[in-house]
Design a protein around this motif. Structure first.
Motif, PDB file in Angstrom:
ATOM      1  N   GLU A  51      45.665  -2.935  36.618  1.00 15.54           N
ATOM      2  CA  GLU A  51      44.456  -3.130  37.416  1.00 15.54           C
ATOM      3  C   GLU A  51      43.288  -2.286  36.896  1.00 15.54           C
ATOM      4  OE1 GLU A  51      44.984  -2.924  41.664  1.00 15.54           O
ATOM      5  OE2 GLU A  51      46.774  -4.186  41.584  1.00 15.54           O
ATOM      6  N   TYR A  52      42.811  -2.632  35.727  1.00  9.81           N
ATOM      7  CA  TYR A  52      41.705  -1.897  35.111  1.00  9.81           C
ATOM      8  C   TYR A  52      40.421  -2.016  35.927  1.00  9.81           C
ATOM      9  CZ  TYR A  52      40.487  -6.539  33.415  1.00  9.81           C
ATOM     10  OH  TYR A  52      40.176  -7.868  33.335  1.00  9.81           O
ATOM     11  N   TRP A  53      40.314  -3.005  36.766  1.00  7.89           N
ATOM     12  CA  TRP A  53      39.117  -3.256  37.564  1.00  7.89           C
ATOM     13  C   TRP A  53      39.105  -2.480  38.872  1.00  7.89           C
ATOM     14  CZ3 TRP A  53      43.076  -6.712  36.678  1.00  7.89           C
ATOM     15  CH2 TRP A  53      43.905  -6.977  37.760  1.00  7.89           C
ATOM     16  N   SER A  54      40.196  -1.776  39.136  1.00  5.88           N
ATOM     17  CA  SER A  54      40.362  -1.145  40.443  1.00  5.88           C
ATOM     18  C   SER A  54      40.562   0.359  40.307  1.00  5.88           C
ATOM     19  CB  SER A  54      41.592  -1.767  41.126  1.00  5.88           C
ATOM     20  OG  SER A  54      41.930  -1.061  42.282  1.00  5.88           O
TER      21      SER A  54
END
Length: 158
Positions: A51-54
């Motif tokens: 979860e690179y976006w989180s």
């Protein structure tokens, strides 16, 4: 890690499950493979490694270990199903991050499904142990946690 003992514990648990559910012991491998893929996905979700976006943090170590052991039960079951219980996995250090290790495990599972061999199973086992080490678990901790959960699972079966 005493693999023969762990395989025996898993075999006994599987037989108890089959008897309690009135199942034929020749449950299709496809169900065990699918179960492993699902449980591995749950473990990946607990790590939040993809979860690179989180900003979400991984679950606590105990939750990760519990989810890891769920996968371990299924990996042992696949070894029993395929009669690949006489293995000597070697831990190979690697520089893969956790996301890459999960992807490697999915490839390993696919390889075992498509071309079943003791070598493919051993690679899956080795890569799975490497993931456990990367998650911060010792081999001793993995073995002991497996035994505790196996005992608990046995008590749940009626």
């Amino acid at each position: 890690m005493n693999l023969q003992y762990l395989f025996k514990l898993q075999k006994d648990l599987n037989e108890k499950i089959y008897a309690s559910k009135n199942l034929d012991e020749s449950i299709p491998n496809s169900k065990n493979f699918l179960a492993l893929l699902v449980e591995l996905g749950k473990l990946a979700n607990e790590t939040k490694s993809f979860e690179y976006w989180s900003d979400a943090k991984p679950s606590k170590s105990g939750v990760l270990l519990d989810s890891y052991i769920d996968c371990f039960h299924l990996i042992l079951t696949l070894g029993l199903d395929k009669l690949y219980t006489n293995i000597s996995p070697k831990l190979k250090p690697n520089d893969y991050n956790i996301s890459e290790q999960f992807l490697n495990l999915y490839v390993d599972i696919n390889d075992l499904m498509v071309t079943s061999s003791k070598d493919h199973y051993t690679t899956l086992f080795e890569d799975f142990l490497s993931l456990g080490l990367r998650l911060g678990f010792s081999l001793n901790q993995i073995e002991n946690s497996y035994i505790v959960k196996n005992t608990s699972n046995n008590k749940k079966i009626k």
